[in-house]
Scaffold this motif. Structure first.
Motif, short mmCIF file in Angstrom:
data_model
loop_
_atom_site.label_atom_id
_atom_site.label_comp_id
_atom_site.label_asym_id
_atom_site.label_seq_id
_atom_site.Cartn_x
_atom_site.Cartn_y
_atom_site.Cartn_z
N ARG A 1 0.24 3.33 -4.81
CA ARG A 1 1.22 4.04 -3.99
C ARG A 1 1.55 3.24 -2.73
O ARG A 1 2.71 3.16 -2.32
N ASP A 2 0.52 2.64 -2.12
CA ASP A 2 0.77 1.84 -0.92
C ASP A 2 1.64 0.62 -1.25
O ASP A 2 2.55 0.28 -0.48
N ILE A 3 1.38 0.00 -2.38
CA ILE A 3 2.16 -1.19 -2.75
C ILE A 3 3.62 -0.81 -3.02
O ILE A 3 4.56 -1.46 -2.52
N LEU A 4 3.82 0.26 -3.79
CA LEU A 4 5.19 0.68 -4.11
C LEU A 4 5.93 1.10 -2.85
O LEU A 4 7.14 0.80 -2.67
N HIS A 5 5.24 1.83 -1.96
CA HIS A 5 5.89 2.28 -0.73
C HIS A 5 6.29 1.09 0.14
O HIS A 5 7.41 1.06 0.69
N ARG A 6 5.39 0.10 0.28
CA ARG A 6 5.71 -1.06 1.10
C ARG A 6 6.83 -1.89 0.49
O ARG A 6 7.72 -2.38 1.20
N LEU A 7 6.83 -2.07 -0.84
CA LEU A 7 7.92 -2.80 -1.49
C LEU A 7 9.25 -2.09 -1.31
O LEU A 7 10.29 -2.72 -1.09
N SER A 8 9.23 -0.74 -1.39
CA SER A 8 10.47 0.02 -1.22
C SER A 8 11.01 -0.12 0.20
O SER A 8 12.22 -0.19 0.41
N ILE B 1 0.25 -9.20 -8.73
CA ILE B 1 -0.63 -8.74 -7.66
C ILE B 1 -1.83 -8.07 -8.33
O ILE B 1 -1.67 -7.11 -9.10
N VAL B 2 -3.03 -8.60 -8.08
CA VAL B 2 -4.27 -7.99 -8.55
C VAL B 2 -4.87 -7.25 -7.36
O VAL B 2 -5.29 -7.88 -6.38
N ALA B 3 -4.91 -5.91 -7.42
CA ALA B 3 -5.25 -5.13 -6.24
C ALA B 3 -6.33 -4.11 -6.54
O ALA B 3 -6.45 -3.60 -7.67
N ARG B 4 -7.10 -3.77 -5.49
CA ARG B 4 -8.10 -2.72 -5.53
C ARG B 4 -8.44 -2.36 -4.09
O ARG B 4 -8.39 -3.19 -3.18
N GLY B 5 -8.84 -1.11 -3.88
CA GLY B 5 -9.24 -0.67 -2.56
C GLY B 5 -10.61 -1.21 -2.17
O GLY B 5 -11.27 -1.90 -2.94
N GLY B 6 -11.03 -0.89 -0.96
CA GLY B 6 -12.30 -1.38 -0.48
C GLY B 6 -13.48 -0.71 -1.16
O GLY B 6 -13.34 0.30 -1.86
N GLY B 7 -14.66 -1.27 -0.94
CA GLY B 7 -15.87 -0.72 -1.54
C GLY B 7 -17.05 -1.64 -1.26
O GLY B 7 -16.94 -2.66 -0.59
N SER B 8 -18.19 -1.24 -1.79
CA SER B 8 -19.39 -2.04 -1.61
C SER B 8 -19.36 -3.26 -2.53
O SER B 8 -18.46 -3.41 -3.37
N LEU B 9 -20.37 -4.09 -2.37
CA LEU B 9 -20.46 -5.28 -3.22
C LEU B 9 -20.59 -4.90 -4.69
O LEU B 9 -20.00 -5.56 -5.56
N GLY C 1 -10.10 -5.19 -2.10
CA GLY C 1 -10.90 -4.75 -0.97
C GLY C 1 -10.17 -4.88 0.35
O GLY C 1 -8.95 -5.10 0.42
N HIS C 2 -10.96 -4.71 1.43
CA HIS C 2 -10.40 -4.84 2.77
C HIS C 2 -10.45 -6.30 3.20
O HIS C 2 -10.87 -7.19 2.44
N GLU C 3 -10.05 -6.56 4.44
CA GLU C 3 -9.96 -7.93 4.92
C GLU C 3 -11.32 -8.61 4.96
O GLU C 3 -11.44 -9.81 4.75
N PRO D 1 -5.08 -9.72 2.81
CA PRO D 1 -6.19 -8.96 3.39
C PRO D 1 -6.32 -7.57 2.80
O PRO D 1 -7.42 -7.04 2.67
N THR D 2 -5.20 -6.94 2.42
CA THR D 2 -5.19 -5.59 1.87
C THR D 2 -4.11 -5.51 0.80
O THR D 2 -3.23 -6.39 0.73
N PRO D 3 -4.10 -4.48 -0.03
CA PRO D 3 -3.00 -4.32 -0.99
C PRO D 3 -1.64 -4.19 -0.30
O PRO D 3 -0.64 -4.70 -0.81
N THR D 4 -1.60 -3.50 0.85
CA THR D 4 -0.34 -3.40 1.58
C THR D 4 0.10 -4.77 2.06
O THR D 4 1.29 -5.11 2.02
N GLY D 5 -0.87 -5.57 2.53
CA GLY D 5 -0.54 -6.93 2.94
C GLY D 5 -0.03 -7.77 1.77
O GLY D 5 0.81 -8.66 1.97
N ALA D 6 -0.53 -7.52 0.56
CA ALA D 6 -0.02 -8.25 -0.61
C ALA D 6 1.45 -7.95 -0.84
O ALA D 6 2.24 -8.84 -1.17
N ALA D 7 1.86 -6.66 -0.68
CA ALA D 7 3.27 -6.32 -0.82
C ALA D 7 4.11 -7.01 0.25
O ALA D 7 5.25 -7.43 -0.01
N GLU D 8 3.59 -7.11 1.47
CA GLU D 8 4.33 -7.78 2.53
C GLU D 8 4.47 -9.27 2.26
O GLU D 8 5.49 -9.88 2.60
N ILE D 9 3.42 -9.88 1.66
CA ILE D 9 3.52 -11.31 1.32
C ILE D 9 4.47 -11.53 0.15
O ILE D 9 5.17 -12.54 0.09
#
Length: 530
Positions: free
Chosen positions: A158-165, A211-219, A246-248, A263-271
Motif C-alpha cells: 500500500r505504501d509503494i502504490l500510494h507513493r507511486l500514485s 522492487i523486492v520489498a518487506r517491512g522491518g523485523g528482527s534478524l 526492512g528499515h534503514e 532505505p524503506t519500501p517508500t524510499g524504493a518508490a521514490e527512487i
C-alpha cells in the motif's frame, strides 16, 4: 544328553510390537515436551516437504524430523552447521528401533550464531563476484511497468502504490509471495525469475524495473532474504532491481546483490520514479528557455542579415558590368556570323566552278588515257614478274638437290656421334663418382655395425622375439633365449636350462680350444641360474 525341560521364569513375556509400543509410551510420557540446544548436522529435504536432520553436540547425536506444516511456519531455514534451540517432543520409531525428536519450533541459539552464518555466507557469495559493482545495472529514468515482489496483504504494497500514485502513476504488477517463513526464500526467488521470464507475448507487459520489498523485523524475520537462492536470483536478474527489505538500519544479502538499495519500501518508490509535477515544471521551464533562446537567436540573425544587406552594393551596380559585357558579346556575335556566312558562300562558289561539265569531261579523259597507258604496259610487266619468280624457284630447286641433302645429313650424323661420345664419357664419370661414394658409405656402415663388436669377443643376447636384451632384468625364467657370436654363430638357451644349438644356424665347423669348448656351456648355463 539332558532332556529336562527349561524351568519357567517369572518375567513377563512381550511381543516385539508390545515392547516397542510400551517403550514409545514411556518415552512420550516422560519427555512430553523438551527444548534441546545443539548443532544441526545432516539436513535432508525429500520431495514430501518434510525435513529430516540430526541434532548433535561434541558427544551425541539425536535424529529429528520437522513435518511439512511446521517447516512452512519456521522463520529460520535449517542449515548444516547452524546452532539452534529446537522445541518438540521425544518419540520412537518402532520400524527401526530408534528414538527421534519431533520439532515444531526452532530458533537460533543466540543472534551471534546467525551473524556468524551470515558473515560466512556473505564472504562466499562475495568471492564468487555476486556483489561486484560492475554487475550492477542502471535504473530506467521513467519505467513504464514496475514489478513488485512482496506480500499482497501487508502495509508495504500500500505504501509503494500510494507513493507511486503521488509521484508518477505507473503500471504496477504485484507478484504475491510470503516474506517470512521456511518457503519465503524460494517464493521470492521464483518471483524474480518469473518476472524475468515474461516476454510480453501473453498480454502481460514485461517490467522495466523490479522492487523486492518487506517491512522491518528482527534478524530471524528477515532471514529469508539472506538465503542463497534469493541472492543468486537477484544477482542473475536481467531487469534492474531495487532492494527495499526492512528499515534503514536493517541489512540483508539481497541489498548487496541488488542494483540499488532503498532505505524503506517508500524510499524504493521514490527512487523508482521521478515526481510528475516536478517534471512538468521542469519541462515548462525548459520550453520557456527554448522559446527565449529561439527568439534571441532569431533577433541576432535578423540583425546580422540587416548588417550584411547594408554592406552589399546596389543590384544595378552589381549587374552593370555583366550587362555591358553581354552587349559587347552580342555585337561581336552578329559580326562573326556575317563573316562566317561570307566565307562559306565563297567556298561554295569555288566548288561550283570546279564541278562544271567541261572540267568533268577533261578529268574523265585524263583518267582514260592513264588506263590505256597502264593496259599497254601490263603484258610486259606480267612477263617480267613471271621470269623473276621462275629464276627464284630454280635457285631454291638447286639448294634442294640430293647432293645438298646428303651433305646436310652427313654433317648432322657426325654432330650426333660427337654428342653421343660426350654423353658416354659423362655417364661413366657420374657412375664412378657414385661408386666411390657408395664404397665410402659402406665402409662407414661396416665400421658402425654391431658385427665388429662381436668380432672383438662380445656376444648378443636376444629374447624369444629376437629383440636384444640390455640387462638381466629382461630375462624371464623358463623363456627361450638366443645368443649370437661373431660370424653369425648362434646358440639357443633356456633360462635355468642347458644351452642347445639354435635352429637358425649351426656353429662353425672349426672347433675352439678344448678347454674353452668344455667350459662354454657351463658358463652359459650359469648366466641364468639363480
Amino acid at each position: 544328553m539332558n532332556d529336562s525341560p527349561t524351568p519357567h521364569s517369572n518375567v513377563a513375556e512381550f511381543s516385539v510390537s508390545e515392547l516397542s509400543g510400551a517403550i514409545k509410551r514411556t518415552m512420550e510420557d516422560t519427555y512430553g515436551r523438551v527444548r534441546v540446544r545443539g548443532e544441526l548436522g545432516r539436513v535432508s529435504r525429500p520431495a514430501s516437504g518434510h525435513i529430516y536432520l540430526d541434532l548433535k553436540d561434541d558427544r551425541s547425536v539425536i535424529a529429528a524430523v520437522i513435518w511439512k506444516g511446521a517447516a512452512a511456519k519456521m522463520a529460520v531455514r535449517p542449515e548444516e552447521g547452524l546452532e539452534v534451540i529446537a522445541t518438540g517432543k521425544i518419540t520412537t520409531f518402532p520400524g527401526q528401533s530408534k528414538y527421534q525428536l519431533i520439532i515444531d519450533n526452532m530458533e537460533p541459539a543466540g543472534e551471534g550464531a546467525l551473524m556468524a552464518l551470515l558473515a560466512a555466507r556473505k564472504r562466499q557469495l562475495e568471492s564468487e563476484g555476486l556483489f561486484d559493482p560492475a554487475r550492477k545495472q542502471l535504473l530506467p529514468y521513467m519505467p513504464r511497468v514496475i514489478g513488485v515482489v512482496t506480500s499482497p496483504t501487508g502495509a508495504v504494497i500500500r505504501d509503494i502504490l500510494h507513493r507511486l500514485s503521488d509521484r508518477f502513476p505507473s503500471h504496477v504488477l504485484v507478484w504475491p509471495v510470503r516474506v517470512q517463513g521456511e518457503s519465503s526464500a524460494q517464493e521470492v526467488a521464483d518471483a524474480v525469475r518469473g518476472f524475468n521470464a515474461i516476454d510480453g507475448t501473453l498480454g502481460i507487459p514485461r517490467p522495466d524495473l523490479l522492487i523486492v520489498a518487506r517491512g522491518g523485523g528482527s534478524l530471524e524475520d528477515l532471514w529469508g532474504f539472506n538465503e542463497e537462492v534469493v541472492v543468486r536470483a537477484v544477482a542473475d536478474s536481467d531487469i534492474p532491481i531495487i532492494s527495499a527489505v526492512g528499515h534503514e538500519t536493517d541489512t540483508t544479502l539481497v541489498d548487496f546483490a541488488a542494483d540499488v538499495r532503498a532505505p524503506t519500501p517508500t524510499g524504493a518508490a521514490e527512487i523508482a520514479v521521478p515526481v510528475q509535477a516536478e517534471l512538468a515544471a521542469q519541462m515548462a521551464q525548459l520550453a520557456a528557455r527554448l522559446r527565449a533562446g529561439l527568439s534571441r537567436s532569431t533577433d541576432r540573425k535578423k540583425e546580422r542579415l540587416a548588417g550584411l544587406a547594408r554592406a552589399l552594393p546596389h543590384p544595378d551596380g552589381l549587374l552593370a558590368l555583366p550587362r555591358q559585357r553581354l552587349d559587347g558579346q552580342q555585337i561581336r556575335l552578329g559580326a562573326a556570323l556575317d563573316r562566317f556566312t561570307t566565307q562559306k558562300r565563297s567556298r561554295l562558289i569555288t566548288a561550283e566552278a570546279k564541278l562544271s561539265p567541261a572540267r568533268l569531261i577533261q578529268r574523265f579523259e585524263n583518267v582514260r588515257s592513264n588506263l590505256d597507258r597502264l593496259s599497254r604496259g601490263l603484258p610486259s610487266a606480267l612477263s617480267r614478274n613471271i621470269q623473276t619468280h621462275r629464276r627464284e624457284l630454280e635457285f631454291r630447286a638447286q639448294r634442294l638437290s640430293p647432293q645438298t641433302i646428303n651433305r646436310n645429313v652427313k654433317a648432322g650424323r657426325e654432330q650426333l656421334e660427337a654428342l653421343e661420345r660426350r654423353n658416354d664419357l659423362a655417364v661413366e664419370r657420374l657412375i664412378g663418382n657414385r661408386n666411390d661414394k657408395t664404397r665410402q658409405v659402406s665402409k662407414l656402415l661396416d665400421s658402425y655395425s654391431y658385427q665388429r663388436v662381436l668380432d672383438r669377443g662380445f656376444a648378443l643376447v636376444m629374447d624369444e622375439n629376437a629383440k636384444p636384451l640390455r640387462s638381466s632384468k629382461g630375462i624371464v625364467k623358463g623363456a627361450g633365449l638366443t645368443i649370437q657370436f661373431a660370424g653369425d654363430d648362434r646358440l639357443a638357451a633356456i633360462a635355468n636350462g642347458d644351452a642347445v644349438p639354435s635352429s637358425s644356424k649351426q656353429p662353425t665347423a672349426k672347433p675352439p680350444k678344448e678347454k674353452q669348448a668344455k667350459s662354454a656351456p657351463a658358463a652359459q648355463t650359469s648366466l641364468f641360474d639363480e
